[in-house]
Motif scaffolding. Sequence first.
Motif, PDB file in Angstrom:
ATOM      1  N   THR A 101      30.199  10.963  24.678  1.00  0.00           N
ATOM      2  CA  THR A 101      29.562  12.072  25.384  1.00  0.00           C
ATOM      3  C   THR A 101      29.279  11.689  26.835  1.00  0.00           C
ATOM      4  O   THR A 101      29.534  12.466  27.758  1.00  0.00           O
ATOM      5  N   ALA A 102      28.766  10.483  27.035  1.00  0.00           N
ATOM      6  CA  ALA A 102      28.472  10.014  28.397  1.00  0.00           C
ATOM      7  C   ALA A 102      29.742   9.913  29.237  1.00  0.00           C
ATOM      8  O   ALA A 102      29.688  10.051  30.467  1.00  0.00           O
ATOM      9  N   ALA A 103      30.882   9.685  28.576  1.00  0.00           N
ATOM     10  CA  ALA A 103      32.163   9.591  29.280  1.00  0.00           C
ATOM     11  C   ALA A 103      32.835  10.941  29.446  1.00  0.00           C
ATOM     12  O   ALA A 103      33.967  11.012  29.948  1.00  0.00           O
ATOM     13  N   GLY A 104      32.158  12.007  29.022  1.00  0.00           N
ATOM     14  CA  GLY A 104      32.701  13.353  29.205  1.00  0.00           C
ATOM     15  C   GLY A 104      33.526  13.865  28.040  1.00  0.00           C
ATOM     16  O   GLY A 104      34.215  14.884  28.173  1.00  0.00           O
ATOM     17  N   HIS A 105      33.447  13.196  26.877  1.00  0.00           N
ATOM     18  CA  HIS A 105      34.217  13.607  25.695  1.00  0.00           C
ATOM     19  C   HIS A 105      33.257  13.854  24.534  1.00  0.00           C
ATOM     20  O   HIS A 105      33.066  12.986  23.676  1.00  0.00           O
ATOM     21  N   VAL A 106      32.646  15.030  24.529  1.00  0.00           N
ATOM     22  CA  VAL A 106      31.734  15.369  23.434  1.00  0.00           C
ATOM     23  C   VAL A 106      32.528  15.442  22.134  1.00  0.00           C
ATOM     24  O   VAL A 106      33.551  16.134  22.067  1.00  0.00           O
ATOM     25  N   PRO A 107      32.131  14.723  21.088  1.00  0.00           N
ATOM     26  CA  PRO A 107      32.899  14.754  19.838  1.00  0.00           C
ATOM     27  C   PRO A 107      33.001  16.148  19.242  1.00  0.00           C
ATOM     28  O   PRO A 107      32.102  16.988  19.426  1.00  0.00           O
ATOM     29  N   ALA A 108      34.092  16.383  18.530  1.00  0.00           N
ATOM     30  CA  ALA A 108      34.254  17.663  17.836  1.00  0.00           C
ATOM     31  C   ALA A 108      33.200  17.794  16.743  1.00  0.00           C
ATOM     32  O   ALA A 108      32.717  18.904  16.456  1.00  0.00           O
ATOM     33  N   ALA A 109      32.853  16.693  16.105  1.00  0.00           N
ATOM     34  CA  ALA A 109      31.843  16.669  15.042  1.00  0.00           C
ATOM     35  C   ALA A 109      31.528  15.224  14.714  1.00  0.00           C
ATOM     36  O   ALA A 109      32.330  14.323  14.959  1.00  0.00           O
ATOM     37  N   VAL A 130      34.379   0.152  20.732  1.00  0.00           N
ATOM     38  CA  VAL A 130      35.087   1.199  19.993  1.00  0.00           C
ATOM     39  C   VAL A 130      35.288   2.431  20.879  1.00  0.00           C
ATOM     40  O   VAL A 130      36.380   3.016  20.908  1.00  0.00           O
ATOM     41  N   ALA A 131      34.258   2.823  21.603  1.00  0.00           N
ATOM     42  CA  ALA A 131      34.381   3.986  22.481  1.00  0.00           C
ATOM     43  C   ALA A 131      35.479   3.769  23.523  1.00  0.00           C
ATOM     44  O   ALA A 131      36.281   4.678  23.793  1.00  0.00           O
ATOM     45  N   ASP A 132      35.542   2.593  24.099  1.00  0.00           N
ATOM     46  CA  ASP A 132      36.587   2.290  25.078  1.00  0.00           C
ATOM     47  C   ASP A 132      37.974   2.388  24.449  1.00  0.00           C
ATOM     48  O   ASP A 132      38.918   2.894  25.070  1.00  0.00           O
ATOM     49  N   GLU A 133      38.103   1.891  23.221  1.00  0.00           N
ATOM     50  CA  GLU A 133      39.396   1.949  22.528  1.00  0.00           C
ATOM     51  C   GLU A 133      39.809   3.385  22.214  1.00  0.00           C
ATOM     52  O   GLU A 133      40.999   3.684  22.104  1.00  0.00           O
ATOM     53  N   LEU A 134      38.829   4.271  22.069  1.00  0.00           N
ATOM     54  CA  LEU A 134      39.122   5.653  21.693  1.00  0.00           C
ATOM     55  C   LEU A 134      39.481   6.547  22.882  1.00  0.00           C
ATOM     56  O   LEU A 134      40.087   7.608  22.688  1.00  0.00           O
ATOM     57  N   LEU A 135      39.124   6.139  24.073  1.00  0.00           N
ATOM     58  CA  LEU A 135      39.367   7.008  25.231  1.00  0.00           C
ATOM     59  C   LEU A 135      40.833   7.418  25.380  1.00  0.00           C
ATOM     60  O   LEU A 135      41.117   8.581  25.691  1.00  0.00           O
ATOM     61  N   PRO A 136      41.820   6.524  25.141  1.00  0.00           N
ATOM     62  CA  PRO A 136      43.217   6.975  25.247  1.00  0.00           C
ATOM     63  C   PRO A 136      43.598   8.019  24.197  1.00  0.00           C
ATOM     64  O   PRO A 136      44.616   8.702  24.355  1.00  0.00           O
ATOM     65  N   TRP A 137      42.799   8.139  23.122  1.00  0.00           N
ATOM     66  CA  TRP A 137      43.087   9.101  22.057  1.00  0.00           C
ATOM     67  C   TRP A 137      42.352  10.422  22.256  1.00  0.00           C
ATOM     68  O   TRP A 137      42.465  11.332  21.425  1.00  0.00           O
TER      69      TRP A 137
END
Length: 252
Positions: A108-116, A76-83
């Motif tokens: 977070t580990a990929a450098g995209h801390v969630p907004a919430a 799921v995290a991989d699928e979300l990276l383009p978004w």
Amino acid sequence: MTEPRSTLWIRRFQPRPTARVRLVCLPHAGGSATFFAGLPALLDREVEVLAVQYPGRQDRRGEPFVESLDHLARAVADELLPWADRPLALFGHSLGAVLGFEVARSLTAAGHVPAALFVSGRRAPSRQRREYAHALDDDGLLREIRTLSGTDDRVLADEELLRMVLPAVRADYRIVENYRYTPGPPLDCPLTVFTGADDPKVSADEAEAWREHTTDAFDLVTLSGGHFFLTAHQERLAEVITKGLAPFLARR
């Protein structure tokens, strides 16, 4: 910038290409992306809903079920990276709650801390119980489903539909019941927990324990009802989510 393309994993029931933040919704055990089809209409127009469709159900019925929650979280995290060209928030119920937590860790580990992170109907990852519903026979599993009141009675009464639903329910129970939390740094995003006052799956202490999993703001919202309390509180749910995303919605 080219807009990401929806895949078998990601569903957009009401596309909002200019929205300021995206809310990723993760279904419960046996659930599907369509569980969240009505949510976009209740949210601020600056929030776009991306609902995740797990393998092995509805139009993905021919695909094998995922073998572990960790594997599902990575996929799921991989699928979300383009978004992730704009802030991504996460909302999950039951299985989707612990999945959302692990996806948040991966992002977070990929450098995209969630907004919430918004979670519902699930105890904190650090509060584990031994559960074996996935090992029950079909009648036992049906009793479990009826106890939680998460499946339409029309489905429970239809033998053909049951044959379609039970394998997905069992597979999802298997991965969440075999999940084991690996200690690590807490998240750096706001965390809101929704819980049902009469949910047999989550005690008040187990819901409160989510506080340990973030260094940011924490809120616990208790609503009337059992495990699927959120179906009766859709407007309240949307109100709390919109408030939690308010810092990302204001026009600049």
